[in-house]
Design a protein around this motif. Structure first.
Motif, PDB file in Angstrom:
ATOM      1  N   ARG A 140     -11.297  -1.935  -7.112  1.00 37.45           N
ATOM      2  CA  ARG A 140     -12.504  -2.366  -7.418  1.00 37.45           C
ATOM      3  C   ARG A 140     -13.312  -2.723  -6.422  1.00 37.45           C
ATOM      4  NH1 ARG A 140     -12.770  -4.738 -12.503  1.00 37.45           N
ATOM      5  NH2 ARG A 140     -15.338  -4.663 -11.603  1.00 37.45           N
ATOM      6  N   LEU A 141     -14.603  -3.012  -6.124  1.00 37.25           N
ATOM      7  CA  LEU A 141     -14.756  -3.667  -4.706  1.00 37.25           C
ATOM      8  C   LEU A 141     -16.151  -4.692  -4.932  1.00 37.25           C
ATOM      9  CD1 LEU A 141     -15.865  -2.737  -1.791  1.00 37.25           C
ATOM     10  CD2 LEU A 141     -17.310  -1.317  -2.813  1.00 37.25           C
ATOM     11  N   SER A 142     -15.773  -5.498  -4.220  1.00 35.58           N
ATOM     12  CA  SER A 142     -16.181  -6.615  -4.102  1.00 35.58           C
ATOM     13  C   SER A 142     -17.432  -6.853  -3.455  1.00 35.58           C
ATOM     14  CB  SER A 142     -15.294  -7.823  -4.002  1.00 35.58           C
ATOM     15  OG  SER A 142     -15.271  -7.895  -2.372  1.00 35.58           O
ATOM     16  N   GLY A 143     -18.615  -7.744  -3.509  1.00 33.07           N
ATOM     17  CA  GLY A 143     -19.664  -7.586  -2.826  1.00 33.07           C
ATOM     18  C   GLY A 143     -19.313  -8.106  -0.944  1.00 33.07           C
ATOM     19  N   ASP A 144     -18.383  -8.676  -0.417  1.00 34.03           N
ATOM     20  CA  ASP A 144     -18.074  -8.157   0.485  1.00 34.03           C
ATOM     21  C   ASP A 144     -17.600  -7.725   1.366  1.00 34.03           C
ATOM     22  OD1 ASP A 144     -15.634  -8.454  -0.494  1.00 34.03           O
ATOM     23  OD2 ASP A 144     -15.330 -10.796   0.783  1.00 34.03           O
ATOM     24  N   GLY A 145     -17.509  -6.341  -0.185  1.00 30.66           N
ATOM     25  CA  GLY A 145     -16.505  -5.000   0.923  1.00 30.66           C
ATOM     26  C   GLY A 145     -15.028  -5.265   0.879  1.00 30.66           C
ATOM     27  N   THR A 146     -14.147  -5.990  -0.068  1.00 31.30           N
ATOM     28  CA  THR A 146     -13.216  -6.018   0.312  1.00 31.30           C
ATOM     29  C   THR A 146     -12.683  -5.020  -1.436  1.00 31.30           C
ATOM     30  OG1 THR A 146     -12.841  -8.395   0.407  1.00 31.30           O
ATOM     31  CG2 THR A 146     -11.373  -6.718  -0.464  1.00 31.30           C
ATOM     32  N   LEU A 147     -11.636  -4.309  -1.025  1.00 30.37           N
ATOM     33  CA  LEU A 147     -10.866  -2.903  -1.548  1.00 30.37           C
ATOM     34  C   LEU A 147      -9.449  -3.653  -2.506  1.00 30.37           C
ATOM     35  CD1 LEU A 147     -11.525   0.605  -0.681  1.00 30.37           C
ATOM     36  CD2 LEU A 147     -12.406   0.026  -2.765  1.00 30.37           C
ATOM     37  N   THR A 148      -9.501  -3.686  -3.840  1.00 29.39           N
ATOM     38  CA  THR A 148      -8.260  -4.027  -4.511  1.00 29.39           C
ATOM     39  C   THR A 148      -8.022  -3.278  -5.716  1.00 29.39           C
ATOM     40  OG1 THR A 148      -9.289  -6.392  -4.056  1.00 29.39           O
ATOM     41  CG2 THR A 148      -6.941  -5.840  -5.570  1.00 29.39           C
ATOM     42  N   THR A 149      -6.291  -3.107  -5.231  1.00 27.94           N
ATOM     43  CA  THR A 149      -6.339  -2.315  -6.218  1.00 27.94           C
ATOM     44  C   THR A 149      -6.221  -2.553  -7.791  1.00 27.94           C
ATOM     45  OG1 THR A 149      -3.962  -2.287  -6.283  1.00 27.94           O
ATOM     46  CG2 THR A 149      -4.447  -0.917  -4.940  1.00 27.94           C
ATOM     47  N   HIS A 150      -5.882  -1.833  -8.928  1.00 31.11           N
ATOM     48  CA  HIS A 150      -5.504  -1.992 -10.317  1.00 31.11           C
ATOM     49  C   HIS A 150      -4.640  -3.353 -10.377  1.00 31.11           C
ATOM     50  CE1 HIS A 150      -3.247   1.798 -10.603  1.00 31.11           C
ATOM     51  NE2 HIS A 150      -2.752   0.333 -11.283  1.00 31.11           N
TER      52      HIS A 150
ATOM     53  N   PHE B 280     -14.005   8.184  -4.770  1.00 31.68           N
ATOM     54  CA  PHE B 280     -12.948   7.833  -4.851  1.00 31.68           C
ATOM     55  C   PHE B 280     -12.162   8.159  -3.540  1.00 31.68           C
ATOM     56  CE2 PHE B 280     -12.390  11.106  -8.086  1.00 31.68           C
ATOM     57  CZ  PHE B 280     -11.074  11.015  -8.693  1.00 31.68           C
ATOM     58  N   VAL B 281     -12.031   6.239  -3.532  1.00 25.65           N
ATOM     59  CA  VAL B 281     -11.491   6.101  -2.178  1.00 25.65           C
ATOM     60  C   VAL B 281      -9.718   5.791  -1.572  1.00 25.65           C
ATOM     61  CG1 VAL B 281     -11.544   3.993  -0.429  1.00 25.65           C
ATOM     62  CG2 VAL B 281     -13.527   4.251  -2.437  1.00 25.65           C
ATOM     63  N   ASP B 282      -9.546   7.210  -0.132  1.00 30.61           N
ATOM     64  CA  ASP B 282      -7.840   7.401   0.297  1.00 30.61           C
ATOM     65  C   ASP B 282      -8.084   6.230   1.159  1.00 30.61           C
ATOM     66  OD1 ASP B 282      -5.515   8.249   1.587  1.00 30.61           O
ATOM     67  OD2 ASP B 282      -6.960   8.674   3.184  1.00 30.61           O
ATOM     68  N   THR B 283      -7.115   5.244   1.197  1.00 30.34           N
ATOM     69  CA  THR B 283      -6.419   4.134   1.437  1.00 30.34           C
ATOM     70  C   THR B 283      -4.713   3.968   1.690  1.00 30.34           C
ATOM     71  OG1 THR B 283      -5.029   2.957  -0.949  1.00 30.34           O
ATOM     72  CG2 THR B 283      -7.657   2.986  -0.330  1.00 30.34           C
ATOM     73  N   GLU B 284      -4.387   3.218   2.148  1.00 28.46           N
ATOM     74  CA  GLU B 284      -2.987   3.048   2.934  1.00 28.46           C
ATOM     75  C   GLU B 284      -1.799   4.081   1.850  1.00 28.46           C
ATOM     76  OE1 GLU B 284      -4.009  -0.725   2.350  1.00 28.46           O
ATOM     77  OE2 GLU B 284      -4.858   0.905   3.142  1.00 28.46           O
ATOM     78  N   SER B 285      -2.553   2.800   0.629  1.00 23.59           N
ATOM     79  CA  SER B 285      -1.608   3.025  -0.594  1.00 23.59           C
ATOM     80  C   SER B 285      -1.130   4.471  -1.553  1.00 23.59           C
ATOM     81  CB  SER B 285      -1.773   1.559  -1.392  1.00 23.59           C
ATOM     82  OG  SER B 285      -1.444   0.652  -0.865  1.00 23.59           O
TER      83      SER B 285
END
Length: 179
Positions: A93-103, A122-127
């Motif tokens: 999920r991507l919030s308006g301030d650019g914060t990405l959160t996994t499910h 798709f987004v490659d993240t450290e997780s």
């Protein structure tokens, strides 16, 4: 991982792994797949029952991990329950301030973003790799237009090998067993 899970693993170290019984769809929903559902076909064509029990879903989130082969699983006490993935190990999920959160509720950072041949982001993240939730594409579009994100084109079929995850641990186990 929950302490109670670690204790159960220590107490019963030889519980067989479970394959095919749990699926994660492209919107971050969990599905329980009984024998009848599994006989009807692979995930996500045969989804099963949507898990709605909030405490169970939270328990799955806290105990969701990856093994050394790139198979994602939920450690259910002493039993490892492998997860069938519709698209990726995470739904983001991507919030308006650019914060990405996994499910699963973990805040992550974008290392790179990729646009596949089906129009999915798709987004490659450290997780691990995550699929951006369809409801947040408008926020991602703003990041792309402002130059914050520069999606690279990618073929969907190449994602598992490139990012080291196994979409169907059940199919992989069947191949290893010669089925």
């Amino acid at each position: 991982m929950d302490d109670i899970v670690r204790q159960a693993m220590a107490k019963w170290p030889n519980v067989p792994h479970c394959f095919g019984w749990l699926g994660l769809d492209a919107r971050g929903n969990w599905y329980m797949r009984d024998d009848r559902t599994q006989a009807a076909g692979p995930f996500p064509q045969a989804r099963g029952s949507l898990l709605r029990h909030e405490k169970l879903v939270d328990f799955i989130h806290r105990n969701y991990e990856r093994d050394d082969d790139g198979c994602w699983f939920f450690q259910n006490g002493p039993q490892r329950v492998y997860v069938e993935l519709e698209a990726a190990p995470f739904v983001l999920r991507l919030s308006g301030d650019g914060t990405l959160t996994t499910h699963t509720g973990r805040t992550v950072a974008c290392r790179t973003c990729l646009l596949d041949d089906h129009g999915r982001l798709f987004v490659d993240t450290e997780s691990g790799l995550g699929l951006l939730h369809t409801l947040d594409m408008h926020v991602a579009a703003d990041l792309v237009e402002s130059g914050g994100w520069k999606p690279e084109p990618v073929e969907a079929a190449s994602l598992p090998a490139r990012f080291g995850f196994v979409p169907s641990p059940q199919a992989r186990a069947n191949e290893k067993a010669g089925r």
